[in-house]
Design a protein around this motif. Structure first.
Motif, PDB file in Angstrom:
ATOM      1  N   ALA A  66       0.894  -1.093   0.017  1.00  0.00           N
ATOM      2  CA  ALA A  66      -0.019   0.022   0.074  1.00  0.00           C
ATOM      3  C   ALA A  66       0.852   1.268   0.075  1.00  0.00           C
ATOM      4  N   VAL A  67       0.528   2.305  -0.675  1.00  0.00           N
ATOM      5  CA  VAL A  67       1.133   3.754  -0.814  1.00  0.00           C
ATOM      6  C   VAL A  67       0.016   4.564  -0.311  1.00  0.00           C
ATOM      7  N   ASN A  68       0.430   5.629   0.283  1.00  0.00           N
ATOM      8  CA  ASN A  68      -0.234   6.732   0.666  1.00  0.00           C
ATOM      9  C   ASN A  68       0.646   8.134   0.113  1.00  0.00           C
ATOM     10  N   ALA A  69       0.285   9.059  -0.703  1.00  0.00           N
ATOM     11  CA  ALA A  69       1.098   9.993  -1.003  1.00  0.00           C
ATOM     12  C   ALA A  69       0.121  11.214  -1.134  1.00  0.00           C
ATOM     13  N   ALA A  70       0.723  12.418  -0.542  1.00  0.00           N
ATOM     14  CA  ALA A  70      -0.142  13.751  -0.611  1.00  0.00           C
ATOM     15  C   ALA A  70       0.874  14.795  -0.776  1.00  0.00           C
ATOM     16  N   MET A  71       0.317  15.912  -1.382  1.00  0.00           N
ATOM     17  CA  MET A  71       1.433  16.878  -1.862  1.00  0.00           C
ATOM     18  C   MET A  71       0.513  18.183  -1.823  1.00  0.00           C
ATOM     19  N   GLU A  72       0.892  19.407  -1.314  1.00  0.00           N
ATOM     20  CA  GLU A  72       0.550  20.724  -1.474  1.00  0.00           C
ATOM     21  C   GLU A  72       1.372  21.129  -2.857  1.00  0.00           C
ATOM     22  N   ILE A  73       0.775  21.060  -3.867  1.00  0.00           N
ATOM     23  CA  ILE A  73       1.428  21.533  -5.285  1.00  0.00           C
ATOM     24  C   ILE A  73       1.445  23.130  -4.971  1.00  0.00           C
ATOM     25  N   ASN A  74       0.564  23.722  -4.553  1.00  0.00           N
ATOM     26  CA  ASN A  74       0.808  25.251  -4.446  1.00  0.00           C
ATOM     27  C   ASN A  74      -0.277  25.589  -3.263  1.00  0.00           C
ATOM     28  N   PRO A  75      -0.356  26.793  -2.725  1.00  0.00           N
ATOM     29  CA  PRO A  75      -1.347  26.989  -1.531  1.00  0.00           C
ATOM     30  C   PRO A  75      -2.798  26.750  -1.937  1.00  0.00           C
ATOM     31  N   ARG A  76      -2.990  26.563  -3.165  1.00  0.00           N
ATOM     32  CA  ARG A  76      -4.437  26.478  -3.532  1.00  0.00           C
ATOM     33  C   ARG A  76      -4.829  25.073  -3.864  1.00  0.00           C
ATOM     34  N   LEU A  77      -3.716  24.249  -4.035  1.00  0.00           N
ATOM     35  CA  LEU A  77      -3.941  22.964  -4.487  1.00  0.00           C
ATOM     36  C   LEU A  77      -3.182  21.798  -3.717  1.00  0.00           C
ATOM     37  N   LYS A  78      -4.177  20.930  -3.349  1.00  0.00           N
ATOM     38  CA  LYS A  78      -3.502  19.604  -2.407  1.00  0.00           C
ATOM     39  C   LYS A  78      -4.189  18.496  -3.216  1.00  0.00           C
ATOM     40  N   ALA A  79      -3.261  17.334  -3.331  1.00  0.00           N
ATOM     41  CA  ALA A  79      -3.405  16.090  -4.143  1.00  0.00           C
ATOM     42  C   ALA A  79      -3.140  14.920  -3.184  1.00  0.00           C
ATOM     43  N   LEU A  80      -3.763  13.856  -3.403  1.00  0.00           N
ATOM     44  CA  LEU A  80      -3.666  12.516  -2.639  1.00  0.00           C
ATOM     45  C   LEU A  80      -3.909  11.494  -3.612  1.00  0.00           C
ATOM     46  N   ILE A  81      -3.057  10.423  -3.416  1.00  0.00           N
ATOM     47  CA  ILE A  81      -3.248   9.090  -4.098  1.00  0.00           C
ATOM     48  C   ILE A  81      -2.896   8.206  -2.977  1.00  0.00           C
ATOM     49  N   VAL A  82      -4.062   7.014  -3.156  1.00  0.00           N
ATOM     50  CA  VAL A  82      -3.811   6.024  -2.161  1.00  0.00           C
ATOM     51  C   VAL A  82      -4.011   4.852  -3.311  1.00  0.00           C
ATOM     52  N   ALA A  83      -2.929   3.734  -3.289  1.00  0.00           N
ATOM     53  CA  ALA A  83      -3.010   2.772  -4.050  1.00  0.00           C
ATOM     54  C   ALA A  83      -2.594   1.676  -3.077  1.00  0.00           C
ATOM     55  N   VAL A  84      -3.376   0.229  -3.419  1.00  0.00           N
ATOM     56  CA  VAL A  84      -2.956  -0.853  -2.649  1.00  0.00           C
ATOM     57  C   VAL A  84      -3.520  -2.095  -3.388  1.00  0.00           C
ATOM     58  N   HIS A  85      -2.553  -3.030  -3.329  1.00  0.00           N
ATOM     59  CA  HIS A  85      -2.731  -4.494  -3.900  1.00  0.00           C
ATOM     60  C   HIS A  85      -2.687  -5.372  -2.928  1.00  0.00           C
ATOM     61  N   ARG A  86      -3.392  -6.451  -2.825  1.00  0.00           N
ATOM     62  CA  ARG A  86      -3.551  -7.446  -2.259  1.00  0.00           C
ATOM     63  C   ARG A  86      -3.698  -8.695  -2.834  1.00  0.00           C
ATOM     64  N   ASP A  87      -3.159  -9.734  -2.150  1.00  0.00           N
ATOM     65  CA  ASP A  87      -3.497 -11.253  -2.820  1.00  0.00           C
ATOM     66  C   ASP A  87      -3.420 -12.147  -1.680  1.00  0.00           C
ATOM     67  N   GLY A  88      -4.062 -13.212  -1.770  1.00  0.00           N
ATOM     68  CA  GLY A  88      -4.098 -14.314  -0.820  1.00  0.00           C
ATOM     69  C   GLY A  88      -5.001 -15.594  -1.355  1.00  0.00           C
ATOM     70  N   GLU A  89      -5.307 -16.605  -0.175  1.00  0.00           N
ATOM     71  CA  GLU A  89      -5.940 -17.573  -0.365  1.00  0.00           C
ATOM     72  C   GLU A  89      -7.294 -17.580   0.417  1.00  0.00           C
TER      73      GLU A  89
ATOM     74  N   SER B  29      -6.797  -8.353  -5.361  1.00  0.00           N
ATOM     75  CA  SER B  29      -7.594  -7.208  -5.334  1.00  0.00           C
ATOM     76  C   SER B  29      -6.383  -5.589  -5.497  1.00  0.00           C
ATOM     77  N   ASP B  30      -7.148  -4.848  -6.219  1.00  0.00           N
ATOM     78  CA  ASP B  30      -6.411  -3.607  -6.333  1.00  0.00           C
ATOM     79  C   ASP B  30      -7.514  -2.561  -6.120  1.00  0.00           C
ATOM     80  N   ALA B  31      -7.072  -1.456  -5.330  1.00  0.00           N
ATOM     81  CA  ALA B  31      -7.905  -0.277  -5.118  1.00  0.00           C
ATOM     82  C   ALA B  31      -7.197   1.119  -5.299  1.00  0.00           C
ATOM     83  N   VAL B  32      -7.643   2.163  -5.920  1.00  0.00           N
ATOM     84  CA  VAL B  32      -6.870   3.517  -6.091  1.00  0.00           C
ATOM     85  C   VAL B  32      -7.975   4.226  -5.615  1.00  0.00           C
ATOM     86  N   LEU B  33      -7.484   5.308  -4.923  1.00  0.00           N
ATOM     87  CA  LEU B  33      -8.114   6.348  -4.525  1.00  0.00           C
ATOM     88  C   LEU B  33      -7.237   7.805  -4.772  1.00  0.00           C
ATOM     89  N   ALA B  34      -7.872   8.676  -5.632  1.00  0.00           N
ATOM     90  CA  ALA B  34      -7.123   9.779  -6.096  1.00  0.00           C
ATOM     91  C   ALA B  34      -7.970  11.198  -5.927  1.00  0.00           C
TER      92      ALA B  34
END
Length: 755
Positions: free
Chosen positions: A202-225, A242-247
């Motif tokens: 899983a990855v969580n990444a956030a960034m303030e691009i400038n004082p008006r813009l903020k971005a986030l991306i969450v990505a996760v991959h799982r596998d199992g039995e 499974s795969d999930a992405v939130l932006a």
């Protein structure tokens, strides 16, 4: 790279190209002045009824890789699931929803960021309204900031109200990771769960691009039995991933306006073997490939106009969501001395689009008014097809039908809720009345494909409209500055679903001729209703103590269940071997008590700083009545008494640990008087299990966390998932019981690296 990942990345990359407005860029502090007011139960949490809030850290401690463990330590909340191979050969094995105070299935509403998730897909061939062929696993908990579980009928407000409870999944935002001093955040987490041999990246990444813009991306991959079990018989094997992405992109247009973009996608694939189906009919068992997808795009605009007459904050959201489940089943089949190969394709497709507007206005003197409107268009399809190969001749027998009529649904809703403060016997009191109105129109489509062998059935299906009006009222009294007593009433309604009105299964589809049996919907169903009453205490009565307790009593009317019909030789002359339809035949009452508490021991002894004790328990009882037969019995879905206690230590700088004991009483579900089922059921034994969880900040960039669950390696069953199992009187029923046993001693760990 998948289309969903590409879409999310493009959303973030596109942020850098957006204009920064022509005027001088204000400071971050100035931009933060935009008014943000909490919604629903967040608004004055200590005044409300029983709402359980589970944050991201608790989800990790609960080892929640899907819906099944999200409320591991909540006494009157559990997650029933359809057992692998427990239904027809074409049914999925999924989590089917959440049981809250004895109410479950589609009577509990689920929404994600205020957008309703699809119902569990009922299976008319089960002739039980609480039996499902497809569940509600449309998300990954990694994307959640928190989960809010409301017990009882929902108070008037936005979102998706439930007849017996509502669950809101709230996704993460850039602001959860960024601050005035932190403009960039990133973490990577590797996790392993032994009871499913599951690996997570899983990855969580956030960034303030400038004082008006903020971005986030969450990505996760799982596998199992397949889930592990203390079973003494072989489990049905399963491989899944499974795969999930939130932006998200949050754009501050001006001091009083924000524009938020969201891309949210989830997909999973399961390869299953139903070896327990091996029989004379299916000599080599059954294989199934199941695929789930859900994609949501939304745009939300927040406006906080200064001095406006109608609102201090207006939020408008536009969204589109497409959810689908497709199950492909393959099996060798023998009947009548003839060998076949069956390839069955069944699915559940839901495509929704909508708009919601929510506003709030301070009226002065501590009074507040919330109101809003919502419109949603939902297109639902439930196809079923089979290609049956005759092995001896090579001939193919094709059959296609719908397990319910294709249905388009238009739903309109409006609500208003006020908060009015006043003095009562020297204490501050707040009265919160609310009213919600809904109107729904069902428009059936493609009726030429609806149970073609029974023409009279399609003639019953027509365009229908329903309307509901549901009030709520809450009175809270502030006993101390952070401790309240409350009394609450809520009325709930659940309109009959498209599957209940038009769901079908029959034995004509293979021959299109002759006499046979059929399960049909009922276009004349009335809505289910509930009246929920609750008294409670909630808050912090003294420093170092958090406490909540409630007693509740809820009455339900018009429960829908399948009923055997008399033979109707006029309208259905060919249905002579059994006709089943849903009817409003049930009444129920559920009452009980629950409490939870937390004691920060350092409040009384400095040497115990960081140590705490948590106690929680719940007990309830339910009765059911069949209004046609007059028979009464215990309500089977009500859970037995359950309690847990934990002793924990937390040091934000170094780490912490918790030892938790959970216990539940045994219970055998009584015969279901509403459905008329009298088959003896499994007597689910009581249990006590112990868990140990911990986390350790190795340094400022690395955290190791994990847990050992069921330390004593106890063999036990969860009542909500095992209560419908038939009593073990044969080898087959004993094997079904064994396969539903919970995992023995198991562990999970996570390593998080933070940039």
């Amino acid at each position: 790279m998948s289309p969903h990942v590409r879409a999310a990345l493009l959303a973030l990359l596109g942020a850098t190209a957006m204009p920064t407005m022509a005027q001088e860029t204000p400071s971050a502090a100035e931009l933060s002045e935009i008014l943000v007011q909490a919604r629903r139960d967040e608004l004055n949490a200590t005044r409300n009824g029983n709402t359980v809030v589970i944050g991201a850290r608790q989800l990790e401690q609960n080892n929640a890789i899907d819906m099944s463990n999200i409320a591991r330590y909540s006494p009157l909340i559990s997650v029933p699931s359809a057992a692998s191979g427990g239904g027809s050969v074409w049914d999925s094995a999924n989590n089917t929803g959440i049981n809250i105070r004895g109410v479950e299935g589609n009577r509990v509403a689920l929404d994600l960021d205020g957008i309703a998730l699809p119902d569990a897909a009922s299976k008319p061939d089960g002739t039980s309204n609480n039996a499902f062929g497809i569940g509600r696993d449309y998300f990954d908990p990694e994307t959640f900031r928190e989960i809010r579980i409301g017990s009882g009928a929902s108070p008037a407000g936005p979102g998706s109200p439930g007849l017996g409870g509502a669950v809101s999944f709230v996704t993460k935002s850039p602001e959860d990771f960024l601050s005035a001093t932190r403009k960039v955040y990133a973490d990577y987490r590797f996790g392993y769960t032994s009871d499913r041999k599951s690996r997570a990246h899983a990855v969580n990444a956030a960034m303030e691009i400038n004082p008006r813009l903020k971005a986030l991306i969450v990505a996760v991959h799982r596998d199992g039995e397949q889930p592990d079990s203390q079973s003494s018989v072989p489990l049905n094997p399963e491989d899944w991933d499974s795969d999930a992405v939130l932006a998200k992109l949050h754009w501050t247009l001006a001091r009083d306006q924000k524009l938020n973009f969201t891309v949210d996608s989830f997909k999973s694939g399961h390869d299953r073997r139903y070896d327990n189906k091996t029989s004379a009919l299916y000599p080599t068992g059954v294989g199934q490939n199941s695929n789930t997808k859900r994609t949501r795009f939304s745009v939300a605009h927040q406006w906080a106009p200064a001095g406006a007459a109608l609102s201090d904050l207006l939020e408008t959201k536009l969204y589109t969501q497409k959810a689908e489940v497709e199950d492909l089943t393959h099996a060798d089949y023998v009947t009548g001395g003839q060998r076949y190969v069956r390839d069955i394709n069944t699915g559940y497709y839901n495509d929704s689009k909508g708009i919601a507007m929510d506003a709030s206005k301070q009226l002065g003197g501590g009074n507040l008014l919330n109101y809003g409107v919502q419109y949603e268009r939902l297109e639902s399809r439930r196809p079923w097809s089979e290609d049956r190969l005759v092995v001896a001749t090579g001939a193919h027998q094709y059959m296609s039908k719908a397990r319910m009529a294709d249905m388009d649904t238009d739903k309109y809703a409006a609500y208003v809720r006020g908060e009015f403060g006043f003095a009562l016997a020297g204490h501050q009191a707040t009265l919160t009345p609310g009213l919600r109105a809904e109107h729904r129109k069902l428009s059936p489509k493609h009726l030429d494909q609806y149970i073609v062998a029974v023409p009279s059935a399609a003639k019953e299906i027509k365009e229908e409209t329903d309307s509901t009006l549901t009030p709520s009222l809450n009175l809270s009294v502030e006993l101390t500055p952070h401790f309240n007593a409350y009394a609450q009433y809520s009325r709930g309604t659940r309109l009959p679903s498209a599957a209940e009105r038009t769901g079908t299964y029959d034995s004509f589809s293979y021959t299109a001729a002759g006499n046979a049996y059929a399960v049909l919907g009922n276009p004349n169903l009335d809505k289910e209703t509930s009246n929920a009453f609750e008294l409670g205490l909630k808050g912090a009565p003294t420093p170092g103590v958090e406490f909540s307790a409630s007693v509740f009593n809820t009455r339900y009317s018009n429960f829908i269940e399948y009923v055997t019909q008399p033979i109707d030789r006029v309208n259905y002359p060919t249905i002579t071997q059994g006709l089943f339809r849903p009817e409003n035949v049930g009444k129920a009452r559920i009452y009980g008590v629950e409490f939870s508490s937390n004691f920060a021991l350092g409040q009384w002894s400095p040497v115990m700083k960081g140590y705490s004790i948590n106690l929680a328990a719940g007990a309830s009882k339910g009765t059911a009545e069949n209004t046609r037969t007059g028979k009464e019995a215990d309500l089977a879905s009500v859970q037995p008494y359950k309690a847990n206690a934990s002793f924990a230590y937390d040091d934000p700088q170094r780490g912490g640990a918790a030892f938790t004991a959970s216990t539940a009483r045994g219970k055998r579900a009584a015969g279901d008087v509403i459905s008329g089922t009298t088959t003896p059921l499994f007597d689910v034994p009581g249990y006590t299990v112990y868990d140990l969880t911990a986390y350790w900040h190795l340094n400022q960039h690395m955290t190791l966390s994990g847990g050992i669950y069921n330390l004593g390696d106890r063999k036990y069953w969860d009542y909500a998932a095992a209560r419908t199992l038939v009593a073990g009187t044969t080898a087959a029923t004993l094997a079904d019981i064994e396969r539903q046993a919970r995992p023995g001693r198991n562990y999970a760990f996570n390593l998080k690296v933070i940039y």
